[in-house]
Design an enzyme around this catalytic site. Structure first.
Site, short mmCIF file in Angstrom:
data_model
loop_
_atom_site.label_atom_id
_atom_site.label_comp_id
_atom_site.label_asym_id
_atom_site.label_seq_id
_atom_site.Cartn_x
_atom_site.Cartn_y
_atom_site.Cartn_z
CE LYS A 22 -1.73 1.51 4.05
NZ LYS A 22 -1.44 2.93 4.36
CG ASN A 23 2.27 2.71 3.51
OD1 ASN A 23 1.11 3.01 3.20
ND2 ASN A 23 2.65 2.53 4.77
CB CYS A 116 -5.12 10.10 11.37
SG CYS A 116 -3.59 9.36 11.87
NE ARG A 121 0.56 10.28 10.37
CZ ARG A 121 -0.03 9.24 9.78
NH1 ARG A 121 -1.09 8.73 10.32
NH2 ARG A 121 0.43 8.76 8.64
CG ASP A 304 3.34 1.43 9.59
OD1 ASP A 304 3.52 1.69 8.40
OD2 ASP A 304 2.99 2.27 10.43
NE ARG A 396 -7.29 4.22 5.54
CZ ARG A 396 -6.75 5.31 6.09
NH1 ARG A 396 -7.19 5.73 7.26
NH2 ARG A 396 -5.80 5.97 5.49
C1 EPZ Z 1 4.23 6.97 6.49
O1 EPZ Z 1 3.41 7.98 7.05
C2 EPZ Z 1 3.33 5.75 6.34
N1 EPZ Z 1 2.22 6.07 5.41
C3 EPZ Z 1 2.79 5.35 7.71
O2 EPZ Z 1 2.03 4.17 7.54
C4 EPZ Z 1 3.97 5.05 8.63
O3 EPZ Z 1 3.47 4.75 9.92
C5 EPZ Z 1 4.89 6.27 8.70
O4 EPZ Z 1 5.31 6.64 7.38
C6 EPZ Z 1 6.14 6.00 9.52
O5 EPZ Z 1 6.83 4.92 8.99
C7 EPZ Z 1 2.47 6.07 4.08
O6 EPZ Z 1 3.58 5.83 3.64
C8 EPZ Z 1 1.30 6.38 3.20
P1 EPZ Z 1 6.15 10.35 8.58
P2 EPZ Z 1 3.95 9.50 7.08
O7 EPZ Z 1 6.02 11.60 7.79
O8 EPZ Z 1 4.83 9.74 5.94
C9 EPZ Z 1 6.28 13.71 11.93
C10 EPZ Z 1 0.18 2.79 7.73
O9 EPZ Z 1 -0.16 2.18 8.72
N2 EPZ Z 1 6.18 14.66 10.80
O10 EPZ Z 1 7.30 9.44 8.31
O11 EPZ Z 1 2.76 10.37 7.28
C11 EPZ Z 1 5.03 12.85 12.08
O12 EPZ Z 1 4.05 13.52 12.85
C12 EPZ Z 1 0.64 4.22 7.85
O13 EPZ Z 1 0.27 2.31 6.58
C13 EPZ Z 1 6.16 16.03 11.07
O14 EPZ Z 1 6.21 16.46 12.22
O15 EPZ Z 1 4.81 9.51 8.41
C14 EPZ Z 1 5.57 11.61 12.75
O16 EPZ Z 1 5.66 11.86 14.13
C15 EPZ Z 1 0.31 4.77 9.21
N3 EPZ Z 1 6.08 16.91 10.02
C16 EPZ Z 1 6.98 11.49 12.17
O17 EPZ Z 1 7.31 12.78 11.65
C17 EPZ Z 1 6.02 16.48 8.72
O18 EPZ Z 1 5.96 17.33 7.80
C18 EPZ Z 1 7.10 10.46 11.04
O19 EPZ Z 1 6.06 10.73 10.13
C19 EPZ Z 1 6.03 15.08 8.46
C20 EPZ Z 1 6.12 14.20 9.52
#
Ligand code: EPZ
Length: 416
Positions: A22-23, A116, A121, A304, A396
């Site tokens: 998915k990702n 979420c 996020r 995850d 999802r």
């Molecule tokens: C990706 O989400 C995945 N989703 C998530 O999978 C996964 O849990 C996550 O990466 C971490 O591995 C997809 O790839 C579609 P991040 P993402 O940006 O990119 C903070 C699932 O279950 N952050 O790596 O949204 C954020 O709040 C989903 O399939 C900021 O502060 O996660 C978090 O604490 C859930 N500002 C950390 O960084 C930003 O601009 C990592 O988030 C971006 C992120």
């Protein structure tokens, strides 16, 4: 709303095929916005999030030909660089259209995804990086409004490792003028899969999979063919389900190289795991040993998989500590597991799980995608019946889950 009814206590035995990731599929579908040709994809999982993304691109003017697991995306007719709130609020990965739209059209109006269940996020790193590349971006009325005649390559250092942030910036950089260097880049395999697809489309990228990605901008990209990589989290989830139920399974169309940290932990828990080309076999022990995990960016233990490991620790012989370092609120499955008889104590970002000899089936509620996977695992091992509500979360990210579990001998059915 659909529910899942599980009669627990049955060891999972047999073989299932793992679906496409998915990702990886979500950013790769967005990459089709970057070129006016056809992007042909295969091994695309049939998931709610993928359908939502295809609906979003369709609204923008992208022609979508959707076969069984195959997709042909043609954004020649792209004329509406808008991602509306009513679609974005159901899937935060919609933010992945921002970089490609800005690079291809010079403008984008994308709804802020909103938080979420697992956390706020924010997308500040996506915005900061695009602004560094010369985009004019303001946030108004819940929308990100972005404009850029042509993005300019530059050096970007993200404040933290962000998977979709890295993906958005990498996609935008493919059509920017000059070189872009993304430091502190995410190293997840899904980032590498996206880079492979972009390279097939004519992008010039080096360093994907490392924390420093370099992109030489080109004037245009072209169509390509790409097979989406296997889903490492689906793989890990089925391995945990087999581990918890004293199972003996083989997972095909997947690769152990994608989830070393998870396999190491399952071996530590006492599972015999045999990694073969394109497949993983797991034989569970009569009782699992408890394993402590600490989530962190790839290649460390993935956030995850945290909920799934909490579920297996619930029935292990002893105590374990689960530490979540990525998201601020990713323990909501704990209270539901406690309803099944688990012994879990939460202290900020630590959960102390003490294994119990047996869980007892009950009604529980899914709160997010991976939390629902942990409830399925607990339901499969619990005595009696477990009814899981709000399983739209599961749909999802897990393709045909009840079909795959039934194939492995589980007593599970979807009730309307
Ligand atoms: C990706 O989400 C995945 N989703 C998530 O999978 C996964 O849990 C996550 O990466 C971490 O591995 C997809 O790839 C579609 P991040 P993402 O940006 O990119 C903070 C699932 O279950 N952050 O790596 O949204 C954020 O709040 C989903 O399939 C900021 O502060 O996660 C978090 O604490 C859930 N500002 C950390 O960084 C930003 O601009 C990592 O988030 C971006 C992120």
């Amino acid at each position: 709303m659909d529910k899942l009814l599980i009669k627990g206590g049955v060891p999972l035995v047999g073989e299932v095929a793992i679906s496409g990731a998915k990702n990886a599929a979500l950013p790769i579908i967005c990459a089709s916005l970057l070129c006016g040709d056809t992007l042909n994809l295969s091994n695309v999982p049939r998931l709610q999030d993928v359908s939502t993304m295809l609906r979003l691109l369709g609204r923008m003017g992208v022609a979508v030909a959707d076969g069984d697991g195959a997709l042909a995306l043609d954004s020649r007719g792209l004329d509406q660089p808008l991602a509306p709130y009513e679609l974005v609020k159901t899937m935060r990965a919609s933010i992945l259209v921002l970089g490609p739209l800005l690079a291809r059209c010079g403008e984008a109006k994308v709804s802020l995804p909103g938080g979420c269940a697992i956390g706020a996020r924010p997308v500040d790193q996506h915005i900061k990086g695009l602004q560094a590349m010369g985009a004019e971006i303001r946030v108004e009325g819940g929308y990100v409004l972005a404009q850029a005649r042509r993005l300019k390559g530059t050096r970007i250092v993200t404040d933290m490792v962000t998977v979709t942030g890295t993906e958005n910036l990498m996609m935008a950089a493919t059509l920017a003028e000059g070189e872009t260097v993304i430091e502190n880049a995410a190293r997840e395999p899904e980032v590498v899969d996206l880079a492979d697809c972009l390279t097939a489309m004519g992008a010039r990228i080096s360093g994907a999979g490392s924390d420093r990605i370099c992109v030489q901008g080109v004037d245009r990209l072209h169509g390509a063919r790409h097979a989406v990589m296997p889903d490492r989290i689906e793989t890990g989830s089925y391995l945990c389900a087999a581990a918890a139920t004293r199972g003996d399974i083989v997972l095909t169309h997947t690769s152990a190289a994608l989830l070393d940290a998870v396999i190491d932990k399952l071996r530590e828990a006492g599972c015999a795991i045999d990694c073969r080309p394109g497949a993983i076999a797991l034989k569970a022990p009569p009782r699992l040993k408890p394993v402590s995990v600490r989530t962190a960016p790839y290649p460390a233990f993935p956030t995850d998989m945290q909920a799934q490991f909490m579920a297996i620790d619930c029935v292990a012989e002893g105590s374990a500590v689960i530490r979540e370092t990525i998201f601020e609120n990713r323990f909501m499955h704990a209270v539901e597991l406690i309803r099944l008889g688990a012994d879990i104590r939460i202290d900020a970002s630590n959960a102390v799980v003490t294994g119990v000899p047996m869980l007892d089936g009950a009604m529980v509620m899914a709160t997010d995608l991976r939390a629902s996977a942990s409830l399925v695992i607990a339901g499969l091992v619990a005595r009696g019946e477990t009814l899981i509500e709000r399983i739209y979360h599961l749909d999802r990210g897990y393709e045909r889950i009840e079909e795959k579990l039934t194939r492995l001998g589980a007593d599970v059915r979807r009730v309307r």
